[in-house]
Structure formats: C-alpha cells, structure tokens
Design an enzyme around this catalytic site. Structure first.
Site, mmCIF file in Angstrom:
data_model
loop_
_atom_site.group_PDB
_atom_site.id
_atom_site.type_symbol
_atom_site.label_atom_id
_atom_site.label_comp_id
_atom_site.label_asym_id
_atom_site.label_seq_id
_atom_site.Cartn_x
_atom_site.Cartn_y
_atom_site.Cartn_z
ATOM 1 N N ASP A 1 0.481 1.579 8.377
ATOM 2 C CA ASP A 1 -0.099 0.778 9.463
ATOM 3 C C ASP A 1 0.831 0.728 10.686
ATOM 4 O O ASP A 1 0.381 0.424 11.786
ATOM 5 C CB ASP A 1 -0.387 -0.656 8.990
ATOM 6 C CG ASP A 1 -1.363 -0.695 7.832
ATOM 7 O OD1 ASP A 1 -1.988 0.337 7.550
ATOM 8 O OD2 ASP A 1 -1.485 -1.761 7.205
ATOM 9 N N MET B 1 -7.558 3.964 8.524
ATOM 10 C CA MET B 1 -6.910 2.719 8.069
ATOM 11 C C MET B 1 -5.955 2.153 9.118
ATOM 12 O O MET B 1 -5.740 2.760 10.170
ATOM 13 C CB MET B 1 -6.128 2.981 6.784
ATOM 14 C CG MET B 1 -6.948 2.995 5.515
ATOM 15 S SD MET B 1 -5.843 3.254 4.090
ATOM 16 C CE MET B 1 -6.962 2.892 2.754
ATOM 17 N N GLY B 2 -5.352 1.036 8.795
ATOM 18 C CA GLY B 2 -4.352 0.453 9.700
ATOM 19 C C GLY B 2 -4.476 -1.050 9.863
ATOM 20 O O GLY B 2 -3.782 -1.652 10.661
ATOM 21 N N ARG B 3 -5.406 -1.630 9.128
ATOM 22 C CA ARG B 3 -5.661 -3.073 9.207
ATOM 23 C C ARG B 3 -5.895 -3.527 10.636
ATOM 24 O O ARG B 3 -6.704 -2.964 11.330
ATOM 25 C CB ARG B 3 -4.482 -3.845 8.591
ATOM 26 C CG ARG B 3 -4.507 -3.825 7.105
ATOM 27 C CD ARG B 3 -4.165 -5.204 6.541
ATOM 28 N NE ARG B 3 -4.375 -5.209 5.125
ATOM 29 C CZ ARG B 3 -3.417 -5.182 4.219
ATOM 30 N NH1 ARG B 3 -2.152 -5.154 4.577
ATOM 31 N NH2 ARG B 3 -3.719 -5.184 2.947
ATOM 32 N N GLY C 1 0.831 -1.216 0.000
ATOM 33 C CA GLY C 1 0.000 0.000 0.000
ATOM 34 C C GLY C 1 0.855 1.250 0.000
ATOM 35 O O GLY C 1 1.887 1.305 0.666
ATOM 36 N N GLN D 1 -5.394 9.503 3.627
ATOM 37 C CA GLN D 1 -4.482 9.433 4.767
ATOM 38 C C GLN D 1 -3.116 8.873 4.386
ATOM 39 O O GLN D 1 -2.163 8.996 5.135
ATOM 40 C CB GLN D 1 -5.087 8.626 5.906
ATOM 41 C CG GLN D 1 -5.383 7.182 5.561
ATOM 42 C CD GLN D 1 -6.516 6.610 6.391
ATOM 43 O OE1 GLN D 1 -6.380 6.450 7.582
ATOM 44 N NE2 GLN D 1 -7.631 6.303 5.758
ATOM 45 N N ARG D 2 -3.005 8.244 3.219
ATOM 46 C CA ARG D 2 -1.694 7.720 2.836
ATOM 47 C C ARG D 2 -1.083 8.450 1.646
ATOM 48 O O ARG D 2 0.005 8.107 1.212
ATOM 49 C CB ARG D 2 -1.769 6.215 2.597
ATOM 50 C CG ARG D 2 -2.674 5.794 1.481
ATOM 51 C CD ARG D 2 -2.785 4.270 1.396
ATOM 52 N NE ARG D 2 -3.343 3.892 0.116
ATOM 53 C CZ ARG D 2 -3.754 2.687 -0.196
ATOM 54 N NH1 ARG D 2 -3.677 1.717 0.705
ATOM 55 N NH2 ARG D 2 -4.216 2.417 -1.379
ATOM 56 N N GLU E 1 -10.517 0.888 10.868
ATOM 57 C CA GLU E 1 -11.164 0.036 9.854
ATOM 58 C C GLU E 1 -11.100 -1.439 10.249
ATOM 59 O O GLU E 1 -11.858 -2.256 9.730
ATOM 60 C CB GLU E 1 -10.457 0.203 8.505
ATOM 61 C CG GLU E 1 -8.994 -0.267 8.521
ATOM 62 C CD GLU E 1 -8.309 -0.321 7.165
ATOM 63 O OE1 GLU E 1 -8.894 0.108 6.161
ATOM 64 O OE2 GLU E 1 -7.153 -0.803 7.120
HETATM 65 O O1 F6P Z 1 -1.354 -1.793 4.376
HETATM 66 C C1 F6P Z 1 -1.579 -0.464 4.088
HETATM 67 C C2 F6P Z 1 -3.024 -0.193 3.799
HETATM 68 O O2 F6P Z 1 -3.164 1.157 3.439
HETATM 69 C C3 F6P Z 1 -3.993 -0.578 4.937
HETATM 70 O O3 F6P Z 1 -4.071 0.397 5.932
HETATM 71 C C4 F6P Z 1 -5.270 -0.782 4.171
HETATM 72 O O4 F6P Z 1 -6.179 -1.632 4.849
HETATM 73 C C5 F6P Z 1 -4.778 -1.440 2.929
HETATM 74 O O5 F6P Z 1 -3.474 -0.980 2.704
HETATM 75 C C6 F6P Z 1 -5.609 -1.156 1.703
HETATM 76 O O6 F6P Z 1 -5.097 -1.872 0.664
HETATM 77 P P1 F6P Z 1 -5.341 -1.534 -0.887
HETATM 78 O O7 F6P Z 1 -4.584 -0.298 -1.210
HETATM 79 O O8 F6P Z 1 -4.739 -2.717 -1.572
HETATM 80 O O9 F6P Z 1 -6.793 -1.365 -1.062
#
Ligand code: F6P
Length: 405
Positions: free
Chosen positions: A143, A187-189, A11, A293-294, A244
């Site tokens: 994360d 986010m953050g799994r 990600g 957020q990313r 999340e």
């Molecule tokens: O692992 C980083 C992350 O941004 C998590 O916080 C999020 O659940 C996941 O990636 C989302 O993944 P993708 O970009 O594959 O939808």
C-alpha cells in the site's frame, strides 16, 4: 549471549522474506547473538510460544537466495491487534514470559502500519516494566502508506507487477474493431499509491491507462461515466485503473472487517463494469488484480528486494546499538541518480497512521496522474532478480506446513 526473534505480519508482499533474510544474515555476523527464532504467524507465535529455530532451516546462501525470491511470509502472518496493556495485561505477561524463557534480547517485527502499533505498544510496555528486550519495526506493505519513510519494501515489486500487467492488458484490449472498456481494480486500501503507479506506462508512450481513480479524490459516478464517454470518443479501447479504496455505495463490498477494523475491499471493478454495461452498453470487462499484485515474485523489482534485505539488516544494527521502539525508514536523497539512506523513526509516529498520495500528483480533473510524479515511481521498479528455477518455474523456499501448524 542472547537470542533474537523475528516475525512477519499483515498483508503479504514479494519483499517480506528478503527483510527476514536481512535480519538473519546480519544476526549471523553478531557474535553476541546465538539462536535466531522465527515466530509463527506474527506476534501470535510469541504469545503462543510457537517459535522455530531458523538456523536449522536456513542452511546456506542458496537458501537465502531462494527466500529472497519467495513471495509472501515464510513464517505465516497475522492481523492481531494487541490490546492496551492497561486494559489487558495478561497477554503482555505471556509475551514477557515466553521471551524471557528463550533468552530473547531483541524482537524484529516486519509489518505495516498496524504492525507498527504492536512495536510501539510492546516497546512501551517493556520500558514500563524495565524489561530489556529491544523491539524494532521493519516496514513493509504494497500500500506504500507508511508515514516518514519515502516508500515501503514490497511496494516497488507490486508497482512493477501492476505496470507490467496493465501494459499486457493494453495489448490484449485493442485487438477487436468494436469499442471496449477494461476496468482494472488495484489494491492499496485508502491510499492510491499502487493505482497511481500504473501511470508508469505513460513514460513508455502509452496513452493507457486513460483514466486513473484513486481514493484521495472523492469518486463521482456521474463524472466517471462522462470521463469514460469522453475517452471512448478518442480511443477504441479505454483502459481504466481504479483503486479498491474509492468510496462506493454500501453493499458493493462485503462489509467484513479485520481485527484493526479495516474493511475487506473488493468488488469495485465488477460494480463499475455493470454500470458501464447498463449506461453505455459497450463491451466491458473488469479485472481484479487481487493477490497476484502482492505475490508475483517472478516480476519483482531487484531494487525493492535488495532494499528490503538492507533495511532488515539495518534494524539488527540499530538493536545492537541499544535502540528500541523504532521503525526503520528510507530517506530519498535523489531521484536521478536514485539514492536513499536508511534511518529510523519513533514507532509512535508511524503506528496506525496513513500516508496518502500527494494531491499534486493528481491531475486537475481528479482522473489521472501528472507526469512529474513518475520520477517518484520509476526508480523503485528497476532491476530484476536472476531467478533460480525448477521445471521452468521459479523455485520457492518453504517451511513444511506441519512445522507451522
Ligand atoms: O494492506 C495490504 C493489503 O494487501 C491491502 O492492499 C488489501 O486491501 C489488504 O491487504 C487485504 O487484506 P487481506 O489479505 O487480509 O485480505
């Protein structure tokens, strides 16, 4: 003389390109390194022999500055899980053939815990067949869930965005005279680091976020509703931060999984919004911070970006020393004054592991963050980049999409 290759995986974050700059800039200083290849879409580029010559693309210090302020992965990314080489050696043979053909002596993989699985598997395979290519992992993930390292590049900038946005949402939410609840999904799994970072606002005298729910605490709908009611008796506008990754009933999320078996997590905010509307009946809104957020590089943390570059550069120095199968890590020496050193750890100790938020950071009710935990978050969000702008907005460094196709 040898060539090197670098790839970005997993990600996106605001700091992955800064780590690429770290690898690139440091490699330019090494007289033994000739070409610097960028692998398109992570390890998939090595498998498909899709590499680009970075020296012909990153031409100046100005380009490197632009890359440092460009979010996401300039080389593209992937969520590709390498099979065990004993089950399927063909893909490894392809990798070896392509690395050999390009005289690559070291491979740098910028990624999270899944990508460190690739670092681990590749370095083990190369050792087994006595193939002398060093493989080094450069960590990244918003994360912040990698073991051994104090924190991961990308987290500080994401945390700064989350805290800043929460602050702004707080101002917006309190304008009306009627009671309201605002739920912000972060986010953050399975790790609550990023959600917990919203508590930074408490250090500024804010009572918001009034409630913070992280996946490390088992979520109870009953407790949630009673918490919200209690906070509503004290505040006109209640602000809730929710990860999340908290456990929710089947069907709230799409159920789709990636190659590593991770569920795509999204929808908890909307779900809780409906519950509050039906059970409490007040004005309620949910906000999913989603990819902003990313990728919100306009508010990235200078500490994060500088560290991301430094850890990429340290990876090159380690490979030149002859090490392989390692992941670069930060060790924190002090919170105040904030001091870190860069070391390395075996990729096998980091691959596929998750570092969760320490239980002592969470209050006894399991619905907020203790104030001493802010000492951990605070240094990581400090400083700003002096952004290069065009037409009033931050400029980005991009490789033409036809080259990446
Ligand atoms: O692992 C980083 C992350 O941004 C998590 O916080 C999020 O659940 C996941 O990636 C989302 O993944 P993708 O970009 O594959 O939808």
């Amino acid at each position: 003389m040898m060539n090197i290759a670098v790839a970005q995986s997993g990600g996106p974050t605001c700091a992955i390109n800064a780590s690429l700059v770290g690898v690139f800039r440091e490699s330019l200083k090494v007289s033994d390194i000739d070409a610097i290849f960028g692998s398109v879409n992570g390890i998939e580029g090595i498998i498909n022999n899709h590499l680009v010559d970075l020296k012909s693309m990153i031409l100046s210090n100005n380009d490197m500055e632009l890359l440092r302020q460009t979010p996401s992965t300039v080389l593209g990314s992937c969520r590709y899980k390498l099979p065990d080489w004993k089950d399927d050696e063909a893909v490894y043979q392809k990798i070896v053939e392509n690395l050999r053909q390009r005289n690559i002596g070291a491979f740098f993989y910028i990624g999270g815990n899944d990508s460190m699985d690739t670092v681990n598997k590749l370095s083990e395979y190369f050792r087994t067949i006595d193939f002398d290519v060093k493989v080094i992992g450069i960590p990244k993930t918003i994360d912040n869930d990698l073991c051994i390292t104090d924190h991961t590049p990308g987290f500080g900038s994401a945390a700064k965005y989350v805290a800043t946005t929460m602050h702004e949402i707080t101002r917006d939410s309190i304008v009306y005279s009627i009671p309201s609840v605002t739920i912000v999904e972060i986010m953050g799994r399975h790790a609550g680091w990023l959600t917990a970072s919203s508590a930074v606002l408490h250090a500024m005298g804010e009572t918001a976020p009034h409630l913070i729910y992280v996946p490390e605490v088992k979520f109870s709908l009953e407790n949630f509703l009673s918490d919200v009611r209690q906070e509503m008796s004290k505040h006109k506008a209640v602000i809730v931060a929710v990860s999340e990754g908290i456990e929710v009933p089947e069907g709230v999320q799409s159920g789709v999984v990636d190659n590593f078996g991770h569920k795509y997590l999204s929808g908890i905010g909307k779900y809780l919004e409906e519950i509050v509307r039906n059970e409490i009946g007040c004005k309620v809104r949910s906000i999913e911070l989603n990819v902003m957020q990313r990728c919100s590089a306009h508010i990235s943390s200078r500490t994060d970006i500088d560290e991301a570059e430094a850890i990429g550069a340290a990876g090159v120095r380690l490979a030149i020393k002859g090490e392989t199968g390692k992941v670069m890590v930060f060790k924190r020496k002090h919170d105040m004054p904030y001091t870190i050193v860069i070391e390395s750890a075996d990729a096998s100790c980091i691959a596929n592991q998750e570092k969760l938020l320490p239980s002592e950071y969470i209050n006894s009710n399991g619905n907020n963050i203790r104030s001493f935990a802010l000492d951990y978050f605070m240094p990581l969000i400090q400083g700003d980049l002096s952004l290069i702008k065009e037409n009033g907005i931050p400029k980005h460094f991009a490789i033409h999409e036809s080259v990446l196709k």
